[in-house]
Design an enzyme around this catalytic site. Structure first.
Site, short mmCIF file in Angstrom:
data_model
loop_
_atom_site.label_atom_id
_atom_site.label_comp_id
_atom_site.label_asym_id
_atom_site.label_seq_id
_atom_site.Cartn_x
_atom_site.Cartn_y
_atom_site.Cartn_z
N HIS A 182 0.85 -1.19 0.00
CA HIS A 182 0.00 0.00 0.00
C HIS A 182 0.88 1.24 0.00
O HIS A 182 1.90 1.33 0.68
CB HIS A 182 -1.00 -0.02 1.16
CG HIS A 182 -0.49 0.33 2.51
ND1 HIS A 182 -0.40 1.62 2.97
CD2 HIS A 182 -0.08 -0.46 3.54
CE1 HIS A 182 0.05 1.62 4.22
NE2 HIS A 182 0.25 0.37 4.58
N ASP A 193 4.28 -4.92 3.76
CA ASP A 193 3.75 -3.79 4.53
C ASP A 193 4.62 -3.62 5.77
O ASP A 193 4.56 -4.43 6.69
CB ASP A 193 2.29 -4.07 4.91
CG ASP A 193 1.60 -2.86 5.50
OD1 ASP A 193 2.29 -1.85 5.76
OD2 ASP A 193 0.38 -2.92 5.72
N GLU A 253 -5.43 1.91 2.01
CA GLU A 253 -5.26 0.75 2.90
C GLU A 253 -5.53 1.15 4.34
O GLU A 253 -6.13 0.38 5.11
CB GLU A 253 -3.84 0.18 2.76
CG GLU A 253 -3.60 -1.12 3.51
CD GLU A 253 -3.11 -0.93 4.94
OE1 GLU A 253 -2.98 -1.94 5.67
OE2 GLU A 253 -2.85 0.23 5.35
N HIS A 287 2.28 5.10 12.73
CA HIS A 287 1.14 6.01 12.53
C HIS A 287 1.35 7.36 13.21
O HIS A 287 0.39 7.99 13.69
CB HIS A 287 -0.16 5.36 13.04
CG HIS A 287 -0.71 4.35 12.09
ND1 HIS A 287 -1.95 3.76 12.26
CD2 HIS A 287 -0.20 3.80 10.94
CE1 HIS A 287 -2.17 2.90 11.26
NE2 HIS A 287 -1.11 2.91 10.46
N ASP A 311 5.71 2.92 7.13
CA ASP A 311 4.35 2.44 6.88
C ASP A 311 3.64 3.32 5.86
O ASP A 311 2.98 4.29 6.24
CB ASP A 311 3.55 2.41 8.19
CG ASP A 311 2.18 1.81 8.03
OD1 ASP A 311 1.93 1.14 7.01
OD2 ASP A 311 1.34 2.02 8.93
#
Length: 438
Positions: free
Chosen positions: A125, A200, A171, A286, A137
């Site tokens: 992704h 990923d 994603e 994140h 990520d």
């Protein structure tokens, strides 16, 4: 940086040696047949992969600090990757979808040639969360897949299977892009996939080395590669079903992939195995600090090479996944130097009657010198089947599938893989032991 070159040949030899050989009795030696020839994958230059990450970081910086779905940084990322692939001779297409009121994009790239009825696909992704640039990520997976695709072009690879690559949108909103792609495929097209490989987060700053526990052939391809470079692996559980492979798996397409960890904390045993600290695999998961400084070069290099290895290996022929009932132990068992034998055990249940005459025994042992090892399969009644008896020259590691005629043994019970180091100054461990009952 080129961390994986010294053992690349060993990794390739380990995988191509996975041929079947026969037993004639409970005390007979098993001699694997000669490995089939296979082209070695090129080393993927770490500098090239990191340059892609630098470019993705620059895109995020110029577009509000992220590359999220519906934001200009994501479309700029798609355009960046597409331009590289177009220049390298791929046939590319952009697929549009709508999610959360915004237009999303998937990028699909096909390499000319190969059997259109056998499609091997690799993907990652390309979107980030809105809070950061998303370099681990999932810039890491996206960049590794991109550089592997460019390596296919540089090598003018002509695989048996048709190669396809994909970069997925949205994603982070629930696998939206990959679900859309799979849902748009007619059932006749889905049936043509021999496998989908997902990448990923493969450059986590405090990395582990995790392999998806899905399709047996794909899984073993990755595990054999890492065994060949002396890196222990574990089954991936943190992201199971949470990345784009799930979209393919849910419609019956064989899947596999790699992962280096996200927000879970690395255990003390994993620290001992892989180094690092007993903290999160990726403390910037994140978050805004997921930038180019949030990458472990060694992990990124090893995993990028593993991506290429899998593409070259799995696209080269028509190998089908093993069928049958599988019992496996993936817990590492240390083999003491010049010490007592150790065992890895699998408990077989639910098999009627005796074991078959073609019991498949998969052995994955990481060891300094295979010529010092004695390896046996021990049946529940104590019968011993010798698999490896201090032979094999100076090559390290044993990654092999044997066929055992165990028809005189009751199937159910504790089967053991027994390994002993018979010489000094060696280190190693049983990485995995698997029995497949056809």
């Amino acid at each position: 940086m080129n961390l994986s070159v010294p053992r690349r040949a060993a990794a390739l030899a380990a995988v191509t040696a996975m041929a079947l050989a026969g037993f004639t009795g409970a005390t007979a030696n098993a001699a694997p047949s000669a490995p089939s020839a296979a082209a070695a994958a090129p080393d993927i230059p770490l500098a090239n992969v990191k340059q892609h990450l630098t470019d993705l970081q620059a895109i995020a910086t110029a577009n509000g600090g992220n590359r999220a779905h519906g934001r200009p940084g994501y479309k700029a990322s798609i355009d960046f990757v597409k331009a590289k692939l177009d220049a390298a001779g791929f046939t590319t297409s952009i697929q549009q979808f709508t999610s959360s009121g915004a237009t999303g994009y998937n990028l699909i790239a096909d390499w000319p040639g190969g059997d259109p009825n056998q499609v091997l696909m690799a993907g990652a992704h390309l979107d980030s969360v809105s809070s950061g640039a998303g370099i681990n990520d999932n810039g890491s997976g996206s960049a590794a897949v991109l550089e592997t695709a460019l390596a296919v072009s540089r090598a003018n690879l002509q695989p048996t299977k048709h190669l396809r690559f994909g970069w997925w949108g949205a994603e982070e909103l629930g696998l939206v892009g990959s679900k859309y792609y799979v849902n748009q495929l007619p059932s006749t097209e889905r049936s043509k996939f021999s496998g989908y490989l997902n990448f990923d987060m493969i450059g986590s700053p405090n990395p582990g080395y995790f392999v998806y526990d899905d399709d047996p052939t794909i899984e073993q391809t990755f595990k054999s590669y890492f065994a060949g470079i002396g890196v222990p692996t574990e089954i991936e559980t943190e992201g199971d079903g949470r990345s784009d492979h799930a979209s393919f798996k849910n419609v019956g397409i064989p899947v596999g992939g790699l992962f280096t960890g996200a927000s879970r904390v690395k255990s003390s045993a994993q620290v001992q195995k892989w180094g690092g600290t007993a903290t999160a695999f990726d403390r910037c998961y994140h978050s805004s600090c997921d930038t180019t400084s949030n990458i472990n070069d060694t992990a990124l290099d090893r995993n990028s090479d593993a991506v290429a290895h899998a593409i070259w290996t799995l696209s080269a022929g028509t190998t089908t996944p093993p069928t049958g009932t599988v019992f496996e132990n993936t817990a590492d068992v240390s083999i003491p130097d010049n010490g007592a034998a150790v065992t890895s055990t699998v408990n077989v249940t639910g098999i009627t009657g005796n074991a078959p005459s073609n019991l498949a025994v998969d052995v994955n042992i990481v060891h300094t010198y295979r010529g010092d090892l004695v390896v046996d399969l021990v049946a529940p009644d104590g019968s011993v089947y010798n698999l490896h008896n201090r032979s094999g020259g100076s090559a390290d590691n044993i990654v092999q599938t044997y066929t055992v005629n165990a028809s005189s043994e009751v199937a159910n019970g504790a089967w053991k893989l027994r390994a002993q180091d018979r010489a000094a100054i060696d280190t190693g461990y049983i990485n995995s032991f698997k029995l497949t009952f056809p």
